[in-house]
Design a protein around this motif. Structure first.
Motif, PDB file in Angstrom:
ATOM      1  N   LEU A 125       0.790  -1.320  -0.341  1.00 16.54           N
ATOM      2  CA  LEU A 125      -0.012  -0.204  -0.031  1.00 16.54           C
ATOM      3  C   LEU A 125       0.933   1.407   0.460  1.00 16.54           C
ATOM      4  O   LEU A 125       0.415   2.328  -0.625  1.00 16.54           O
ATOM      5  CB  LEU A 125      -0.649  -0.191   1.038  1.00 16.54           C
ATOM      6  N   ASP A 126       2.649   0.958   0.957  1.00 18.38           N
ATOM      7  CA  ASP A 126       3.082   2.452   0.261  1.00 18.38           C
ATOM      8  C   ASP A 126       3.410   2.919  -0.784  1.00 18.38           C
ATOM      9  O   ASP A 126       3.371   3.739  -1.395  1.00 18.38           O
ATOM     10  CB  ASP A 126       4.145   2.178   1.867  1.00 18.38           C
ATOM     11  N   ALA A 127       3.731   1.185  -1.241  1.00 17.99           N
ATOM     12  CA  ALA A 127       3.746   1.601  -2.721  1.00 17.99           C
ATOM     13  C   ALA A 127       3.209   2.515  -4.078  1.00 17.99           C
ATOM     14  O   ALA A 127       3.628   3.362  -4.347  1.00 17.99           O
ATOM     15  CB  ALA A 127       4.174   0.473  -3.493  1.00 17.99           C
ATOM     16  N   MET A 128       1.813   1.543  -3.680  1.00 17.18           N
ATOM     17  CA  MET A 128       0.615   2.552  -3.941  1.00 17.18           C
ATOM     18  C   MET A 128       0.387   3.570  -3.603  1.00 17.18           C
ATOM     19  O   MET A 128       0.504   4.487  -4.798  1.00 17.18           O
ATOM     20  CB  MET A 128      -0.206   1.550  -4.640  1.00 17.18           C
ATOM     21  N   ARG A 129       0.942   4.811  -3.156  1.00 16.81           N
ATOM     22  CA  ARG A 129       0.780   5.982  -2.348  1.00 16.81           C
ATOM     23  C   ARG A 129       1.847   6.337  -3.030  1.00 16.81           C
ATOM     24  O   ARG A 129       1.636   7.305  -3.487  1.00 16.81           O
ATOM     25  CB  ARG A 129       1.438   6.072  -0.765  1.00 16.81           C
ATOM     26  N   ALA A 130       3.372   5.791  -2.760  1.00 17.89           N
ATOM     27  CA  ALA A 130       4.181   6.947  -3.976  1.00 17.89           C
ATOM     28  C   ALA A 130       4.185   6.734  -5.569  1.00 17.89           C
ATOM     29  O   ALA A 130       4.222   7.746  -5.914  1.00 17.89           O
ATOM     30  CB  ALA A 130       5.220   5.838  -4.307  1.00 17.89           C
ATOM     31  N   ILE A 131       3.185   5.519  -5.752  1.00 19.41           N
ATOM     32  CA  ILE A 131       2.584   5.679  -7.825  1.00 19.41           C
ATOM     33  C   ILE A 131       2.349   7.415  -8.045  1.00 19.41           C
ATOM     34  O   ILE A 131       1.707   7.439  -8.291  1.00 19.41           O
ATOM     35  CB  ILE A 131       1.995   4.617  -8.114  1.00 19.41           C
ATOM     36  N   ALA A 132       0.791   7.209  -6.653  1.00 22.02           N
ATOM     37  CA  ALA A 132       0.069   8.269  -6.791  1.00 22.02           C
ATOM     38  C   ALA A 132       0.473   9.816  -6.690  1.00 22.02           C
ATOM     39  O   ALA A 132       0.539  10.285  -7.062  1.00 22.02           O
ATOM     40  CB  ALA A 132      -0.988   8.328  -5.798  1.00 22.02           C
ATOM     41  N   ALA A 133       1.188   9.605  -5.752  1.00 22.83           N
ATOM     42  CA  ALA A 133       2.092  11.208  -4.800  1.00 22.83           C
ATOM     43  C   ALA A 133       2.751  11.255  -6.562  1.00 22.83           C
ATOM     44  O   ALA A 133       3.119  12.437  -6.999  1.00 22.83           O
ATOM     45  CB  ALA A 133       2.966  10.947  -4.347  1.00 22.83           C
ATOM     46  N   LEU A 134       3.436  10.183  -6.833  1.00 19.04           N
ATOM     47  CA  LEU A 134       4.365  10.652  -8.105  1.00 19.04           C
ATOM     48  C   LEU A 134       3.755  11.354  -9.845  1.00 19.04           C
ATOM     49  O   LEU A 134       4.086  11.886 -10.106  1.00 19.04           O
ATOM     50  CB  LEU A 134       5.226   9.479  -8.585  1.00 19.04           C
ATOM     51  N   ALA A 135       2.721  10.441  -9.279  1.00 20.97           N
ATOM     52  CA  ALA A 135       1.413  10.751 -10.919  1.00 20.97           C
ATOM     53  C   ALA A 135       0.916  12.648 -10.727  1.00 20.97           C
ATOM     54  O   ALA A 135       0.567  12.919 -11.059  1.00 20.97           O
ATOM     55  CB  ALA A 135       0.283   9.851 -10.398  1.00 20.97           C
ATOM     56  N   ALA A 173       1.833  -5.866  -9.713  1.00 19.47           N
ATOM     57  CA  ALA A 173       2.846  -6.281  -9.338  1.00 19.47           C
ATOM     58  C   ALA A 173       4.010  -4.860  -8.909  1.00 19.47           C
ATOM     59  O   ALA A 173       5.714  -5.355  -8.193  1.00 19.47           O
ATOM     60  CB  ALA A 173       3.580  -6.675 -10.107  1.00 19.47           C
ATOM     61  N   LEU A 174       3.840  -4.331  -9.378  1.00 21.08           N
ATOM     62  CA  LEU A 174       4.818  -3.028  -9.122  1.00 21.08           C
ATOM     63  C   LEU A 174       5.169  -2.443  -7.448  1.00 21.08           C
ATOM     64  O   LEU A 174       5.913  -2.336  -7.187  1.00 21.08           O
ATOM     65  CB  LEU A 174       4.340  -1.861 -10.220  1.00 21.08           C
ATOM     66  N   SER A 175       3.712  -3.119  -6.861  1.00 25.36           N
ATOM     67  CA  SER A 175       3.865  -2.346  -5.763  1.00 25.36           C
ATOM     68  C   SER A 175       4.810  -3.810  -5.027  1.00 25.36           C
ATOM     69  O   SER A 175       4.704  -2.803  -3.824  1.00 25.36           O
ATOM     70  CB  SER A 175       2.618  -2.792  -5.178  1.00 25.36           C
ATOM     71  N   ARG A 176       4.917  -4.113  -5.212  1.00 17.67           N
ATOM     72  CA  ARG A 176       6.443  -4.619  -4.449  1.00 17.67           C
ATOM     73  C   ARG A 176       7.966  -4.360  -4.912  1.00 17.67           C
ATOM     74  O   ARG A 176       8.940  -4.827  -4.318  1.00 17.67           O
ATOM     75  CB  ARG A 176       6.495  -6.235  -5.186  1.00 17.67           C
ATOM     76  N   SER A 177       7.926  -3.430  -5.089  1.00 17.24           N
ATOM     77  CA  SER A 177       8.690  -2.531  -5.172  1.00 17.24           C
ATOM     78  C   SER A 177       9.419  -2.182  -3.656  1.00 17.24           C
ATOM     79  O   SER A 177       8.896  -1.333  -3.213  1.00 17.24           O
ATOM     80  CB  SER A 177       9.153  -1.165  -6.564  1.00 17.24           C
ATOM     81  N   SER A 178      10.540  -1.935  -3.212  1.00 17.19           N
ATOM     82  CA  SER A 178      10.863  -2.185  -2.518  1.00 17.19           C
ATOM     83  C   SER A 178      11.348  -0.089  -1.932  1.00 17.19           C
ATOM     84  O   SER A 178      11.634   0.830  -1.217  1.00 17.19           O
ATOM     85  CB  SER A 178      12.776  -2.428  -2.173  1.00 17.19           C
ATOM     86  N   LEU A 179      11.702  -0.055  -3.541  1.00 17.20           N
ATOM     87  CA  LEU A 179      12.072   1.387  -3.787  1.00 17.20           C
ATOM     88  C   LEU A 179      10.729   2.255  -3.847  1.00 17.20           C
ATOM     89  O   LEU A 179      10.102   3.232  -3.004  1.00 17.20           O
ATOM     90  CB  LEU A 179      12.433   1.509  -4.994  1.00 17.20           C
ATOM     91  N   LEU A 180       9.640   2.174  -4.264  1.00 18.64           N
ATOM     92  CA  LEU A 180       8.340   2.409  -3.894  1.00 18.64           C
ATOM     93  C   LEU A 180       8.103   2.824  -2.529  1.00 18.64           C
ATOM     94  O   LEU A 180       7.140   3.661  -2.652  1.00 18.64           O
ATOM     95  CB  LEU A 180       7.454   1.851  -5.247  1.00 18.64           C
ATOM     96  N   GLN A 181       8.093   1.237  -2.227  1.00 17.24           N
ATOM     97  CA  GLN A 181       7.220   1.460  -0.611  1.00 17.24           C
ATOM     98  C   GLN A 181       8.567   2.216  -0.730  1.00 17.24           C
ATOM     99  O   GLN A 181       7.639   2.635   1.024  1.00 17.24           O
ATOM    100  CB  GLN A 181       7.929   0.052   0.064  1.00 17.24           C
ATOM    101  N   TYR A 182       9.623   2.777   0.212  1.00 14.99           N
ATOM    102  CA  TYR A 182      10.001   3.578   0.919  1.00 14.99           C
ATOM    103  C   TYR A 182       9.673   4.806  -0.198  1.00 14.99           C
ATOM    104  O   TYR A 182       9.281   5.265   1.154  1.00 14.99           O
ATOM    105  CB  TYR A 182      11.524   3.348   0.845  1.00 14.99           C
ATOM    106  N   LEU A 183       9.637   5.206  -1.025  1.00 12.72           N
ATOM    107  CA  LEU A 183       8.790   6.422  -1.278  1.00 12.72           C
ATOM    108  C   LEU A 183       7.365   6.752  -1.031  1.00 12.72           C
ATOM    109  O   LEU A 183       7.404   7.787  -0.796  1.00 12.72           O
ATOM    110  CB  LEU A 183       8.493   6.916  -3.230  1.00 12.72           C
ATOM    111  N   GLY A 184       6.669   6.038  -1.186  1.00  9.79           N
ATOM    112  CA  GLY A 184       5.806   5.722  -0.460  1.00  9.79           C
ATOM    113  C   GLY A 184       5.599   6.023   1.268  1.00  9.79           C
ATOM    114  O   GLY A 184       4.374   6.961   1.834  1.00  9.79           O
ATOM    115  N   LYS A 185       6.655   5.689   2.417  1.00  9.45           N
ATOM    116  CA  LYS A 185       6.970   6.035   2.865  1.00  9.45           C
ATOM    117  C   LYS A 185       6.563   7.553   4.090  1.00  9.45           C
ATOM    118  O   LYS A 185       6.065   7.671   4.663  1.00  9.45           O
ATOM    119  CB  LYS A 185       7.713   5.229   4.246  1.00  9.45           C
TER     120      LYS A 185
END
Length: 396
Positions: free
Chosen positions: A7-17, A294-306
């Motif tokens: 879910l953190d990764a999806m936060r990151a994707i939303a923020a980058l969008a 599957a993209l939500s498994r990225s550790s980088l995106l997960q940190y960015l979501g944090k």
């Protein structure tokens, strides 16, 4: 159950969008805001519903005192710290120019209402804070609504609120169109549809979809790949049809421009986007098989979501800085893309430093305190799912 980093990764994707949208490179990137609304609705609703079941009624006051303390410690330091930065810029450099006029709306979490006034002085470095104002307004009402509605009636009432939210958007549109001091009065289609976008009542369905995700049956249904893919296909196909039928709609936004001004899209469009957001969240929680997740498994995106809260708050001031220096650099192929990468990189660095050296100072104060006679959570009786919701809420 542990913290759901996907879910953190999806936060990151939303923020980058959203950053790409504000840099005018991704016209439909504003949809990331809708995802944040639905996710907030899920996390906050889950905490309220689970605690309502677990705690005796005599602990209601203590619970809400603790709940709002946690919310304040998470949201206020960064929000008001950013406003303080803008105030310093205004004092010493005179920018943003209209800050001395608009600051009362900023500090009272009411900027979304201010957006509707014709004399509103928009500036990109604080204009995005409207969505944080809207969320805070919901936090003041939504938890009490869920707490005091009888448990057996929650689901039927939530379902009734879905069409009601669309009717409220119609009402907001009508008010905006007929009051002389609002932007919709003698305004264009985009201005008239603004009320349906920025008013808190207009987004009830986002929080409703989030609350419905607290029901296991709803999550399991929405998490099915066929539900996720079919809803995505519906958005794309509908958008392309609108592009073909409406001359002012461009393909870059895939038929989903900000404010959704035409074809009554401002009535039904938000509900469809909220439904998809709910399906994506359900797919992650239920470990759905949809490959798009599957993209939500990225550790980088997960940190960015944090650190996504900081990314969202700080990014406009970085964009503003880039726009003021970009003309000093000669043109070359892909220049705008390079600029966006630089903006994102600088924003991430600032958000990281803010999280590590500023926000954490307040987050540590949110740790559970030893039980007292005033408030004794019945830990043994709380389902494990409540822990997941609390951990997610900590980064929301």
């Amino acid at each position: 159950m542990k913290h759901n980093y996907q879910l953190d990764a999806m936060r990151a994707i939303a923020a980058l969008a959203i950053i790409a949208y504000h840099y005018t490179l991704f016209p439909c990137g504003w949809i990331g805001v809708q995802f944040f609304f639905v996710l907030s609705g899920f996390l906050i609703s889950g905490i309220i519903i689970k605690n309502k079941k677990a705690l005796p009624s005599k602990q209601t006051g203590a619970f809400f005192k603790d709940f709002y303390k946690r919310r304040v410690l998470r949201l206020f330091p960064l929000y008001f710290g950013y406003i303080g930065i803008l105030a310093l810029f205004n004092f010493f450099a005179g920018k943003p120019e209209a800050f001395d006029k608009e600051w009362p709306w900023l500090v009272t979490y009411s900027l979304n209402f201010r957006w509707l006034y014709q004399d509103y002085s928009f500036h990109m470095v604080y204009g995005h804070l409207w969505s944080l104002a809207l969320e805070w307004q919901f936090y003041l009402i939504w938890p009490f609504f869920l707490w005091f509605v009888p448990q057996k009636r929650i689901t039927p009432i939530l379902l009734c609120l879905l069409p009601l939210s669309m009717l409220i958007r119609v009402l907001g549109y009508s008010v905006n169109e007929h009051l002389p001091y609002l932007v919709g009065y003698n305004g264009g289609a985009t201005a008239k549809a603004l009320a349906a976008y920025v008013l808190p009542f207009s987004h009830i369905d986002a929080f409703v979809f989030g609350a419905l995700l607290c029901k296991v049956k709803v999550r399991r249904f929405l998490s099915r790949p066929q539900v996720i893919y079919s809803s995505m296909a519906m958005v794309v196909v509908t958008g392309l049809l609108l592009v073909a039928l409406i001359p002012t709609y461009n393909l870059g936004a895939i038929g989903w421009p900000s404010n959704l001004p035409k074809a009554y899209q401002w009535i039904w469009g938000y509900s469809l986007l909220n439904f998809i957001s709910a399906a994506i969240i359900a797919g992650i929680i239920e470990k759905g098989r949809a490959r798009v997740l599957a993209l939500s498994r990225s550790s980088l995106l997960q940190y960015l979501g944090k650190i996504s809260y900081g990314i969202y708050v700080y990014h406009p001031i970085v964009i503003f800085g880039m726009l003021n220096v970009r003309n000093k650099v000669p043109q070359f192929t892909g220049k705008v893309i390079v600029e966006l990468i630089i903006v994102i990189s600088i924003t991430i660095v600032i958000a990281h430093l803010s999280y590590e050296y500023f926000e954490k100072r307040f987050l540590t104060k949110r740790k559970p305190q030893p039980a007292t006679n005033e408030f004794k959570p019945q830990v043994n009786k709380v389902p494990a799912e409540r822990l997941t919701l609390e951990l997610q809420e900590a980064n929301n």
